[in-house]
Scaffold this active site. Structure first.
Site, mmCIF file in Angstrom:
data_model
loop_
_atom_site.group_PDB
_atom_site.id
_atom_site.type_symbol
_atom_site.label_atom_id
_atom_site.label_comp_id
_atom_site.label_asym_id
_atom_site.label_seq_id
_atom_site.Cartn_x
_atom_site.Cartn_y
_atom_site.Cartn_z
ATOM 1 N N HIS C 72 53.958 45.222 27.085
ATOM 2 C CA HIS C 72 54.323 43.806 27.226
ATOM 3 C C HIS C 72 55.737 43.639 26.675
ATOM 4 O O HIS C 72 55.944 43.765 25.480
ATOM 5 C CB HIS C 72 53.352 42.924 26.444
ATOM 6 N N ARG C 74 57.554 40.843 27.226
ATOM 7 C CA ARG C 74 57.681 39.419 26.876
ATOM 8 C C ARG C 74 58.772 38.634 27.585
ATOM 9 O O ARG C 74 58.830 37.424 27.456
ATOM 10 C CB ARG C 74 57.875 39.248 25.364
ATOM 11 N N ASN C 104 52.070 39.170 32.208
ATOM 12 C CA ASN C 104 51.704 37.905 31.544
ATOM 13 C C ASN C 104 52.849 37.354 30.704
ATOM 14 O O ASN C 104 52.721 37.096 29.524
ATOM 15 C CB ASN C 104 50.446 38.093 30.686
ATOM 16 N N ASN C 288 43.150 42.775 21.335
ATOM 17 C CA ASN C 288 42.081 42.607 22.310
ATOM 18 C C ASN C 288 42.253 43.658 23.408
ATOM 19 O O ASN C 288 43.280 43.661 24.074
ATOM 20 C CB ASN C 288 42.147 41.197 22.907
ATOM 21 N N ASP C 315 49.595 49.649 25.272
ATOM 22 C CA ASP C 315 49.324 48.215 25.135
ATOM 23 C C ASP C 315 50.267 47.601 24.096
ATOM 24 O O ASP C 315 49.874 46.778 23.274
ATOM 25 C CB ASP C 315 47.861 47.932 24.785
ATOM 26 N N HIS C 319 54.622 40.765 18.606
ATOM 27 C CA HIS C 319 54.538 39.372 18.147
ATOM 28 C C HIS C 319 55.412 39.243 16.911
ATOM 29 O O HIS C 319 55.584 40.206 16.167
ATOM 30 C CB HIS C 319 53.102 38.986 17.785
#
Lengths: 315, 183, 436
Positions: C72, C74, C104, C288, C315, C319
């Site tokens: 990810h 972002r 996402n 998750n 994954d 953050h």
């Protein structure tokens, strides 16, 4: 020192010896309640902050009363933020509190682990007044104090905790504390509310209320948190009352000296029937009075601080 | 902390004599025992109050009411409390209002214990008068407090420690002076 | 002639290294010959070319540049957590040369313009090859399908609503069939939200003890089972992301034995850590799927070793520190992984004897490239010179100030890992060199 750590975060990390020391101190404070002047000056000039990040009436009032009876200066600080709006982080809050140089923090928070977090980042003592579904050590202590007043030594005594164990911090603190004092704990409630994972803590799990209370010395009846059960973990209040409610009929099957406790506030005629709640077998108001004494004892003991020499002046 | 004993200041019979004399002085000053109560400060003031009560009874023929006072919650040195605060309790089997209270302690030193004891009593009611009786006055007062009845005046240095031993706690009755010994 | 880190020539040799190819680590020392961005030659012993500058790679392993199927980055939307550029830096530091990004973002990657944008941003950064995936449903809302064909033409390598499951089974079934014609897989984030509810960690002893809402294993097992059955009926290629339960491993093992076109990945944290790590309520262990129980960890690691699970995928979910300082139940899911994956793999899989070095490297390069049809993951003559040099014995402590990623939310902070990347090359250009 009676308490080894600077904080009281849960009964998990407190020893049996510490629990008994706190309760002994609490009984001394209970004696103060019977005097004409019900406060003592020992905490004069100390500042205690009650930080309630979740609505609470009983626990907050009990802490406030305990602090006032110790003559501490009190600041109440409650944020009505719901768990979904994040707002200020706990670290910001903690840094603000640290800058204000407070002596002690009482924290109630809807997130499990919040008290641990603050204790780690703050130099002052922290008392956990309930963190999420994790622990509520002062409730655990006052429950144990009430049990000991009736039963004496709890070794071998049978305590049955009934209700929504999953969401109950009271249950977890009771389990840790009672275990340390040698009592036998049975959890009872609908299977949707009693996490099987807890069996590893050495408790009995019994879904049949009749069996769970048959040879119990104490029933600790938990509040059913109606607001938490949007996703049907039980069909209705009526069904809960019929299957797990503590009614006169249930009380009749108890051992003659067994008694009923409830941490309040009660949902009358859901988890406990009014006749039992007002009847001769409950000790609910003893719990309330013991709560103030236990909180006084913890605040006092944590303020004792430096385990230095007894000053000769006081010898 | 190790205590090195240097000398015995009072032995058991000297202690008894001093207490008897104090009993007489108390009766004399009070012109009898009407309205009189004895309050011992926990812990060693309590047996001393009992001994005083017995001595008074031997003279007057009747009991003086007795109580015990725990000053822990009234101390002014919370942050230097000892490792395990002594668990003792206040016993006040009478209403203090209107009484003449004889406060009994073992050693009078800085006066801070007496200050705390006065506060405890005030929280129980409003006595007519409070008098102070101590077995040993060792000087070095930090507060304007003066005893009314004294068993023995013992000039000491600040380094010294006075220990009053009573049968209840120490298996022996005597008063000794000593010092903190280096470990 | 001397070789200089400062000015990498267009033709050079790396000598004295052990080559790692096709699942095997060479026993004898060998060399790699790079010319104009491609591999000119490689082999054991000393090369027979003269006048080419050489780097002595004594003690290092030379492997294909790593390929991550699950990161990810972002951008767009949350550039405070990671950008394409910072994510590529993190990838290069971890030895990665090709990265598949998840859609996402905010807005989601749900059209060909967004796909092109990501690829362009990746080229600008120039540190690794970005292979975007597109979302299955517009805006990841779980309703309707995005324009798969248009996005594949633009460079999309697969489709997924990762971060959220595709709850609607009919949509999943259609997506599988539709993507299959285009030759790309559907990547499933397998989670039944109605079972998992508001869970924030694995549902078991620790969640019960800590008073946190648990996510039952069944939430993953049921979802994997559904998607495997949908793949069976369509015959399409289903890729199961971040497998974390023993049940899911078993379902995939059976499906593969039956010849279904199922591939799967596991993350470095799921083959190494269990749910007891949550005991101090640190959100650095909140992700998750969550950290599961010890037997799940073992099952996933064994699945990777026996080929049930095809590859290690990070994954990588950055953050900010602030977000990871919320309370456990309120902090966002996810941990970073690109910069620690090799060290975790060596420490927890190779040094524990679960798999050998050759197999681990294959799981991080050749296999993921093959199952997603990416032109990467092989050390062979004529291939792009995407390769990594790493020291398999170097021990290092994962430290907050040692990240190229904009975020530091690693589960391994403070842990000592064995194995660290020395240098990474993309098309013969140096994209990372360890400074110490």
């Amino acid at each position: 020192m009676i308490l080894k750590n600077k904080d009281v975060l849960g009964l998990e990390e407190i020893s049996a010896e510490e629990i008994l020391g706190v309760l002994e101190m609490a009984s001394r404070f209970r004696a103060v309640f019977d005097r004409p002047v019900r406060s003592v000056p020992i905490m004069r000039g100390r500042t205690v902050v009650n930080f309630f990040h979740e609505p609470s009436t009983r626990t907050r009032i009990s802490f406030e009363l305990a602090e006032k009876r110790l003559s501490a200066d009190i600041i109440n600080f409650s944020s009505a933020t719901s768990s979904f709006t994040k707002g200020e982080t706990l670290r910001d809050t903690a840094e603000n509190l640290a800058a204000m140089k407070i002596d002690m923090l009482i924290i109630r928070h809807n997130s499990a682990g919040a008290a641990q977090y603050l204790a780690k980042v703050l130099e002052c003592s922290v008392i956990n007044a309930g963190d999420g579904a994790h622990e509520h050590p002062t409730q655990g202590l006052l429950d144990i104090m009430t049990m000991r007043q009736r039963l004496g030594d709890l070794r071998g005594k049978k305590v049955t905790i009934i209700g929504d164990i999953s969401h109950s911090r009271v249950a977890r603190s009771n389990i840790w504390g009672l275990h340390k004092l040698g009592a036998e704990v049975t959890l009872c409630g609908p299977p949707t509310m009693v996490p099987g994972g807890l069996a590893r803590l050495g408790v009995n799990i019994e879904y049949d209320l009749k069996k769970a209370v048959a040879d119990a010395d104490v029933l600790n009846v938990l509040r059913i948190q109606l607001e938490r059960h949007s996703s049907a973990s039980f069909p209705s209040n009526r069904e809960y009352h019929r299957m797990y409610g503590i009614t006169e009929d249930v009380v009749r099957t108890l051992k003659p000296e067994a008694f009923v406790m409830h941490p309040g506030p009660m949902n009358r005629d859901v988890e406990i029937s009014s006749t039992v709640a007002d009847g001769p077998r409950q000790v609910i108001l003893d719990q309330v009075a013991n709560g103030v004494a236990v909180r006084m004892a913890l605040i006092y003991l944590l303020s004792g601080g430096d385990p230095g020499a007894l000053s000769p002046a006081q010898e | 902390m190790k205590f090195a004993e240097k000398a015995v200041i009072m032995n058991a019979s000297e202690m008894n004599r001093a207490i008897k004399r104090m009993a007489h002085e108390i009766i004399e000053a009070n012109k009898g025992i009407d309205n009189l109560v004895l309050l011992g400060v926990q812990r060693r003031g309590v047996p001393l109050a009992r001994m005083l009560g017995e001595a008074i009874k031997a003279v007057e023929g009747s009991e003086v009411p007795q109580g015990a006072l725990d000053i822990t919650f009234y101390r002014d040195d919370l942050s230097t409390l000892g490792p395990t605060p002594q668990v003792a309790s206040t016993e006040m089997p009478f209403d203090v209002t209107g009484k003449i209270i004889i406060l009994v302690d073992d050693v009078l030193y800085t006066g801070r214990t007496v200050r705390a004891a006065l506060d405890v009593i005030m929280d129980w009611g409003r006595p007519e008068a409070i008098r102070l009786s101590v077995l040993v006055d060792r000087g070095h007062r930090e507060l304007p407090i003066r005893p009314d009845f004294v068993g023995k005046n013992v000039p000491t240095s600040q380094r010294e420690i006075i220990k009053v031993k009573v049968l209840e706690f120490d298996d022996k009755a005597e008063v000794v002076v000593g010092e903190v010994a280096a470990e | 002639m001397e070789w200089s880190w400062q000015r990498i020539p267009s033709e050079f040799l790396v000598t004295g290294v052990k080559l790692c190819r096709r699942g095997k680590l060479g026993k004898r020392k060998g060399f790699l010959h790079v010319r104009k961005g491609r591999i000119e030659g490689l082999g054991v012993g000393i090369p027979k070319v003269e006048g080419v500058p050489a780097l002595d790679g004594e003690g290092l392993i030379c492997a294909p540049g790593f390929v991550d199927l699950h990161a990810h980055f972002r951008e767009p939307g949350h550039e405070e957590k990671e950008t394409i550029a910072s994510g590529c830096k993190a990838a290069a530091k971890g030895g990665y040369t090709s990265v598949v990004t998840m859609p996402n973002t905010d807005p989601a990657i749900d059209n060909s313009g967004m796909i092109r944008y990501l690829i362009d941003r990746g080229r600008e950064a120039g540190l690794c090859r970005i292979h975007p995936t597109g979302s299955v449903s517009p805006g990841l809302k779980g309703q309707g399908m995005t324009e798969f064909g248009d996005m594949v033409n633009a460079g999309a390598v697969g489709f997924t609503d990762d971060g959220m499951p595709v709850e609607n089974g009919g949509l999943m079934s259609n997506a599988l069939k539709y993507a299959d014609v285009l030759g790309v897989p559907i990547i499933t984030h397998a989670e039944d939200k109605s079972i998992v509810g508001k869970g924030c960690m694995h549902g078991g002893y620790w969640s019960a003890r800590l008073g946190l809402v648990g996510m039952a294993r069944a939430g993953e097992d049921v979802a994997v089972f559904r998607d495997v059955e949908l793949a069976r009926s369509s015959g399409a290629h289903l890729h199961v992301a971040h497998v974390s339960t023993k049940g899911a491993v078993e379902i995939i093992r059976r499906a593969k034995a039956e010849g279904l076109r199922i591939t799967a990945e596991a993350t470095p944290h799921h083959i190494s850590l269990d749910h007891s790590r949550c005991r101090d309520y640190s959100p650095l262990f909140k992700m998750n799927p969550p950290l599961r129980e010890a037997d799940d960890v073992n099952a996933v690691a064994e699945g990777l070793a026996d080929g049930t699970i095809d590859c290690l995928a990070t994954d990588h979910a950055p953050h900010t520190d602030t977000e990871k300082e919320y309370q456990f139940d309120q902090a966002p899911f996810g941990v970073t992984g690109l910069e620690t994956a090799l060290g975790v793999g060596i420490t927890y899989l190779v040094n524990t004897g679960i798999m050998d070095m050759g197999k681990l490297i294959q799981c991080m390069s050749e296999t993921p490239a093959r199952i997603f049809n990416l032109p990467a993951g092989r050390l062979e003559e004529g291939a792009e010179a995407d390769f990594v040099l790493f020291d398999p014995e170097r021990q290092w402590v994962v430290a907050k100030d040692d990240f190229q990623s904009l975020s530091h939310n690693s589960s391994f902070l403070g842990e000592t890992l064995t194995g660290r990347v020395t240098a990474t090359f993309l098309g013969g250009r140096l994209t990372w060199r360890d400074q110490d």
